[in-house]
Design a protein around this motif. Structure first.
Motif, PDB file in Angstrom:
ATOM      1  N   PHE A   1       0.777  -1.329  -0.063  1.00 24.58           N
ATOM      2  CA  PHE A   1       0.147   0.367  -0.278  1.00 24.58           C
ATOM      3  C   PHE A   1       1.118   0.933  -0.303  1.00 24.58           C
ATOM      4  O   PHE A   1       0.377   2.258   0.298  1.00 24.58           O
ATOM      5  N   LYS A   2       2.034   1.346  -0.607  1.00 23.49           N
ATOM      6  CA  LYS A   2       2.907   2.347  -0.148  1.00 23.49           C
ATOM      7  C   LYS A   2       2.258   3.804  -1.150  1.00 23.49           C
ATOM      8  O   LYS A   2       2.764   4.940  -1.540  1.00 23.49           O
ATOM      9  N   HIS A   3       1.574   2.995  -2.419  1.00 20.46           N
ATOM     10  CA  HIS A   3       1.635   4.320  -3.137  1.00 20.46           C
ATOM     11  C   HIS A   3       0.070   5.211  -2.357  1.00 20.46           C
ATOM     12  O   HIS A   3      -0.567   6.149  -3.529  1.00 20.46           O
ATOM     13  N   TYR A   4      -0.658   4.396  -1.320  1.00 21.30           N
ATOM     14  CA  TYR A   4      -1.451   5.091  -0.655  1.00 21.30           C
ATOM     15  C   TYR A   4      -1.624   6.424   0.040  1.00 21.30           C
ATOM     16  O   TYR A   4      -2.792   6.538   0.070  1.00 21.30           O
TER      17      TYR A   4
ATOM     18  N   GLU B   1       0.918   7.886   3.301  1.00 20.04           N
ATOM     19  CA  GLU B   1       0.905   8.218   4.933  1.00 20.04           C
ATOM     20  C   GLU B   1      -0.227   7.749   5.167  1.00 20.04           C
ATOM     21  O   GLU B   1      -0.006   6.741   6.340  1.00 20.04           O
ATOM     22  N   LYS B   2      -1.484   8.420   5.363  1.00 20.24           N
ATOM     23  CA  LYS B   2      -2.538   8.456   6.155  1.00 20.24           C
ATOM     24  C   LYS B   2      -3.139   7.112   6.404  1.00 20.24           C
ATOM     25  O   LYS B   2      -3.311   6.493   6.939  1.00 20.24           O
ATOM     26  N   PHE B   3      -3.257   6.160   5.134  1.00 20.65           N
ATOM     27  CA  PHE B   3      -3.790   4.615   4.757  1.00 20.65           C
ATOM     28  C   PHE B   3      -3.202   4.247   5.639  1.00 20.65           C
ATOM     29  O   PHE B   3      -3.625   3.250   6.267  1.00 20.65           O
ATOM     30  N   LEU B   4      -1.514   4.289   5.124  1.00 15.62           N
ATOM     31  CA  LEU B   4      -1.025   3.377   6.006  1.00 15.62           C
ATOM     32  C   LEU B   4      -0.477   2.784   7.579  1.00 15.62           C
ATOM     33  O   LEU B   4      -0.226   2.189   8.548  1.00 15.62           O
TER      34      LEU B   4
ATOM     35  N   LEU C   1     -10.656   7.547   5.345  1.00 13.32           N
ATOM     36  CA  LEU C   1      -9.592   8.484   3.898  1.00 13.32           C
ATOM     37  C   LEU C   1     -10.282   8.573   3.232  1.00 13.32           C
ATOM     38  O   LEU C   1     -11.754   8.334   2.612  1.00 13.32           O
ATOM     39  N   LYS C   2      -8.898   9.171   2.215  1.00 19.95           N
ATOM     40  CA  LYS C   2      -9.510   9.849   0.944  1.00 19.95           C
ATOM     41  C   LYS C   2      -8.181   9.466   0.187  1.00 19.95           C
ATOM     42  O   LYS C   2      -6.864   9.578   0.302  1.00 19.95           O
TER      43      LYS C   2
END
Length: 382
Positions: free
Chosen positions: A67-70, A72-75, A91-92
């Protein structure tokens, strides 16, 4: 091995840790299972759909890699050490050139010894809901614009009709470019033009008040000037004024002319609510908890009915035939542009009748201003 249980949409979904062949959780909610080393153990089809990934290619991989392309907020929803047993986030995410709105709940999983053995992430795609909300907001905005346009048309059409009628009469009587104009006709036409000009001026004030703030304004002095101006315009010989103005109020950084205009608009409404006689109570005090200065204007009129009260700030909404219905909306807009707000309470039952208007204006004290200056100086040195 422990069993992780998640209840979603009244369905019980089981994840058998250590058994990667288990893929029997049918639900419209995306579910991701991660081990203590932040490696993907399992995910359902809805999670694949939301994240646009293929489970056969990501099982066993680190979440940071998947999920690195999503962003920092998603990670962050996978950072076990950053939260207690439950973490919730809205999340957006940008997935394949499209934005997806997701609500995620992360729950830590513990083994029999109480040690963290992984986590379960429950995801809900809210994109359709977000789109529906946006559509509702657009519809409401268009309805408001429609009402605004109807109000403008109503208040402009009447004077334009009068002007047009007189011009047609004058044109029909014109002979050889000679015509004697009745002074009364010209004065009436000028009054109608002035009426249109007032509508335009009020609309500009409502749309974007041209604020020019001054430092160190004494709000009690502004109130005194507003009272003089109001009673000069309205009369109100039978209205008694009860002033309870706190003398030790801090000065404000405001546009005194615009705040005066907003006060006049509120006071005019109060006086009109007391056509025979009454008491206009004007108070000021400091609300230390909110760090705001409060101006309270109270009349002893019959009050506003509960059906009308929610609409008093709507432009062109009025129960008076000879009014435009922009007084309170303009006052509300001016106060809002100053970072404040207006609260109206009213009762039309018995002895407690009357309307109370509380205007809250923010205070910028010297200490806060000094801290802001120091902070800016530190930023400049970095």
């Amino acid at each position: 091995m422990s069993v992780a249980e998640a209840i979603v949409n009244n369905n019980v979904v089981y994840f058998h840790q250590g058994d990667e062949s288990q893929d029997s959780f049918e639900t419209t909610t995306g579910i991701i299972l991660v081990d203590a080393n932040l490696r993907l153990k399992n995910l359902n089809r809805e999670a694949e759909k939301i994240c646009c990934i293929d489970r056969t290619k990501v099982i066993g991989k680190k979440v940071d890699d998947v999920f690195k392309h999503y962003g920092e907020k998603f990670l962050r929803i996978f950072r076990i050490s950053d939260f207690d047993d439950l973490y919730t986030a809205n999340l957006k995410m940008k997935v394949k050139e499209q934005y997806v709105y997701v609500h995620a709940d992360t729950l830590k999983l513990r083994d029999s010894a109480g040690e963290v053995s992984g986590m379960i992430v429950v995801m809900q795609d809210l994109s359709a809901v977000k789109a529906a909300i946006n559509q509702i907001q657009i519809t409401q905005m268009l309805m408001s614009l429609g009402e605004l346009a109807a109000g403008v048309a109503h208040h402009v059409r009447s004077p334009l009709t009068t002007i047009s009628g007189y011009l047609q009469v004058m044109l029909s009587r014109l002979e050889g470019d000679q015509y004697t104009v009745n002074r009364q006709v010209l004065e009436m036409m000028l009054d109608e033009v002035s009426c249109i000009n007032n509508v335009v001026k009020e609309l500009i004030m409502f749309a974007k008040p041209p604020i020019c703030k001054e430092e160190g304004v004494n709000v009690n002095r502004v109130i005194e000037e507003a009272l003089l101006l109001t009673f000069k315009q309205m009369g109100g010989e039978k209205i008694a004024i009860d002033k309870q103005l706190t003398e030790t109020l801090p000065p404000l950084n405001i546009d005194s002319n615009l705040i005066k205009q907003s006060l006049v608009n509120v006071m005019q409404n109060a006086i009109e609510a007391m056509p025979d006689e009454g008491i206009l109570l004007v108070r000021t005090w400091l609300n230390a908890e909110l760090n705001m200065l409060v101006i309270a204007i109270t009349d002893s009129g019959p009050g506003v009915t509960p059906e009308i009260l929610p609409r008093v700030f709507e432009p062109f909404y009025t129960t008076k035939l000879d009014h435009m219905g922009l007084g309170l909306p303009v006052a509300h807009r001016i106060v809002s542009e100053h970072g404040g707000f207006i609260n109206i309470n009213s009762s039309n039952s018995g002895k407690k009748s009357g309307t109370k208007v509380h205007i809250y204006l923010p205070i910028v004290n010297d200490r806060r201003r000094h801290l802001q200056v120091v902070h800016q100086q530190i930023l400049n040195l970095q």
